[in-house]
Enzyme design. Structure first.
Site, PDB file in Angstrom:
ATOM      1  N   LYS A 111       0.814  -1.224   0.000  1.00  0.00           N
ATOM      2  CA  LYS A 111       0.000   0.000   0.000  1.00  0.00           C
ATOM      3  C   LYS A 111       0.846   1.274   0.000  1.00  0.00           C
ATOM      4  O   LYS A 111       0.342   2.347  -0.290  1.00  0.00           O
ATOM      5  CB  LYS A 111      -0.952   0.005   1.201  1.00  0.00           C
ATOM      6  CG  LYS A 111      -2.126  -0.953   0.983  1.00  0.00           C
ATOM      7  CD  LYS A 111      -3.164  -0.894   2.060  1.00  0.00           C
ATOM      8  CE  LYS A 111      -4.275  -1.886   1.689  1.00  0.00           C
ATOM      9  NZ  LYS A 111      -5.450  -1.803   2.490  1.00  0.00           N
ATOM     10  N   LYS A 195      -4.021  -8.901  -6.743  1.00  0.00           N
ATOM     11  CA  LYS A 195      -5.332  -9.301  -6.229  1.00  0.00           C
ATOM     12  C   LYS A 195      -6.415  -8.318  -6.676  1.00  0.00           C
ATOM     13  O   LYS A 195      -6.138  -7.125  -6.855  1.00  0.00           O
ATOM     14  CB  LYS A 195      -5.302  -9.424  -4.705  1.00  0.00           C
ATOM     15  CG  LYS A 195      -5.298  -8.122  -3.931  1.00  0.00           C
ATOM     16  CD  LYS A 195      -5.662  -8.357  -2.461  1.00  0.00           C
ATOM     17  CE  LYS A 195      -5.825  -7.015  -1.758  1.00  0.00           C
ATOM     18  NZ  LYS A 195      -6.480  -7.060  -0.486  1.00  0.00           N
ATOM     19  N   LYS A 198     -10.562  -3.086  -4.324  1.00  0.00           N
ATOM     20  CA  LYS A 198     -11.568  -2.023  -4.392  1.00  0.00           C
ATOM     21  C   LYS A 198     -10.978  -0.751  -4.977  1.00  0.00           C
ATOM     22  O   LYS A 198     -11.671   0.023  -5.614  1.00  0.00           O
ATOM     23  CB  LYS A 198     -12.049  -1.670  -2.977  1.00  0.00           C
ATOM     24  CG  LYS A 198     -12.720  -2.770  -2.228  1.00  0.00           C
ATOM     25  CD  LYS A 198     -13.143  -2.199  -0.869  1.00  0.00           C
ATOM     26  CE  LYS A 198     -13.500  -3.275   0.103  1.00  0.00           C
ATOM     27  NZ  LYS A 198     -12.721  -3.178   1.348  1.00  0.00           N
TER      28      LYS A 198
END
Ligand code: AQP
Length: 329
Positions: A111, A195, A198
Site C-alpha cells: 500500500k 489481487k 476495491k
C-alpha cells in the site's frame, strides 16, 4: 459454541474477491458458530475519507452482508466504531507489539510502495494490523474467515495473543484463520498477478457486487488471458484463465477439474460467455435484496441491536484485559 469474527472495510466497490474470500464464508459459518460480522470503519480512515461517502459506504456494506445471506437472527452485525473497546484494546496491543513485526507486513509494503515521500505515510496505515488484532481478540474469537491476503495479519494476531498470554497472564483465545480454496485469492481481471481490489483505478479489473449486467459482461469479456487458447488450470503459466476458472468454481461449487473437462476443445470466448451468465445469475438476487433493505429502518435497527450485543461481549473482555494488565482502578 465456538465464535467467528470477521470484517470488511466500508471503502466502496465491494467486489467478487471480498464476496468469495470472505462474505460467502460468513453465510456458511453462521449456522455452526456464534458469529460477529463487523463493518470496520476505523480501518477505512487509515486513508483519507469523505465523511458523507463513508457513512453511505458503511450502510452499503451492512446491506450487502444481509443481501448475501448473513442472518441477523443468527449473527451479530455491527459497525466497529459503535463499540469503543476496539480502539481501547488496539492501544493496549500497540504497546505489546514491535516495530519490526509491523514493518514486515506485506500489505503495508504494497500500500505504500508508490508513495514517494515516505515521511507522509499515515501512522494508521502502519499500525492497523494491531487494530485488526484487537477486533479479533476482543470477542475471544476461535475462527476468522478471510481472504488469503490477510494471512500475515492473522499470524500477527496469534503472535500477539500468545505473547500477552505468556508475558502478562493468560488473557486471549488464540484464533485461527479460515481460507476457502477457490475464493481465497481472486485476482484482478486486467492483471491476474495482482489481487482484485476495491481501489484499483481500472473498474474492469474487478466485478463489484452491485455492477449491472452490462458492466459484468464487459469486464469478463475484456479479462486478460493468454495466447495459448487452451482452457486449463495453471496459476504460474496461465494466471488469467486460472483466475477465471477459480471464480467459476467458487460461484457454482463445481470443482475446477470438472469445469476444465467440460470445456475440452472449446475456446476462451465460449468459457467467458458462460462465466458472464454464471456471474450475472449469482449477483442478481444479491442486488435485489440489497435494493430492498439498503434504505430501510430495518437495517438501522439491526446495526443498533448488533452494536449493543457486541458491546456487551467486548466489555467483559476489556474487564479481564484491564485486570490482567493492572490498568484502571
Ligand atoms: N482479491 C481478493 N480475493 C479474496 N479475498 C479478498 N479480500 C479482499 N480482496 C480479496 C477479502 O475481503 C475481506 C474484506 O477486505 P477488506 O475490506 O478488509 O479490505 P482489503 O483487503 O483491503 O480489500 P481490497 O479490495 O484489497 O481494498 P483495497 O483496494 O483498498 O486494498 C478480507 O477478508 C479480505 O481478505
Amino acid at each position: 459454541m465456538k465464535r467467528v469474527f470477521s470484517g470488511v472495510q466500508p471503502t466502496g466497490n465491494i467486489h467478487l474477491g471480498n464476496y468469495l474470500g470472505a462474505l460467502k464464508q460468513f453465510v456458511d459459518l453462521q449456522n455452526d458458530y456464534e458469529s460477529l460480522f463487523c463493518i470496520v470503519d476505523l480501518h477505512a480512515i487509515t486513508v483519507p475519507q469523505d465523511p458523507k461517502k463513508l457513512k453511505e459506504n458503511i450502510l452499503d456494506v451492512a446491506a450487502l452482508y444481509l443481501a448475501v445471506g448473513v442472518d441477523p437472527k443468527k449473527s451479530i452485525v455491527f459497525v466497529q466504531s459503535d463499540v469503543s473497546a476496539h480502539s481501547e484494546l488496539g492501544w493496549i496491543l500497540t504497546c505489546s507489539s514491535h516495530m519490526g513485526e509491523l514493518s514486515r507486513m506485506t500489505q503495508f509494503k504494497a500500500k505504500t510502495a508508490n508513495t514517494s515521500n515516505k515521511d507522509s505515510i499515515g501512522t494508521g496505515l502502519f499500525s492497523y494490523p494491531l487494530l485488526m488484532a484487537a477486533d479479533i481478540l476482543l470477542y475471544d474469537t476461535d475462527v476468522v474467515p478471510v481472504g488469503v491476503d490477510q494471512k500475515q495479519h492473522i499470524e500477527l494476531t496469534r503472535d500477539l495473543a500468545i505473547r500477552v498470554n505468556n508475558t502478562v497472564k493468560k488473557t486471549f483465545v488464540v484464533p485461527e484463520g479460515r481460507y476457502i480454496k477457490e475464493g481465497a485469492r481472486v485476482m484482478g481481471l486486467d492483471d491476474p498477478t495482482k489481487k482484485m481490489s476495491k481501489s484499483a483505478e481500472n473498474q474492469h479489473s474487478r466485478i463489484s457486487l452491485l455492477d449491472d449486467d452490462n458492466k459484468i459482461k464487459k469486464s469478463i469479456m475484456k479479462a486478460t488471458t493468454d495466447s495459448e487458447g487452451i482452457i486449463r488450470f495453471d496459476i504460474e503459466e496461465k494466471p488469467g484463465i486460472s483466475n477465471l476458472l477459480n471464480i467459476y468454481s467458487a460461484l457454482t461449487g463445481e470443482p475446477v477439474e470438472d469445469i476444465v473437462k467440460s470445456y475440452d476443445g472449446k475456446g476462451y470466448g465460449d468459457f467467458k460467455k458462460d462465466l458472464v451468465e454464471v456471474t450475472q445469475n449469482s449477483l442478481k438476487p444479491i442486488k435485489e435484496r440489497f435494493n430492498e433493505i439498503r434504505h430501510s429502518q430495518e437495517l438501522i435497527d439491526i446495526l443498533k441491536d448488533g452494536a449493543e450485543r457486541a458491546d456487551a461481549i467486548a466489555r467483559k473482555t476489556m474487564k479481564r484485559v484491564k485486570e490482567n494488565f493492572g490498568l484502571g482502578l
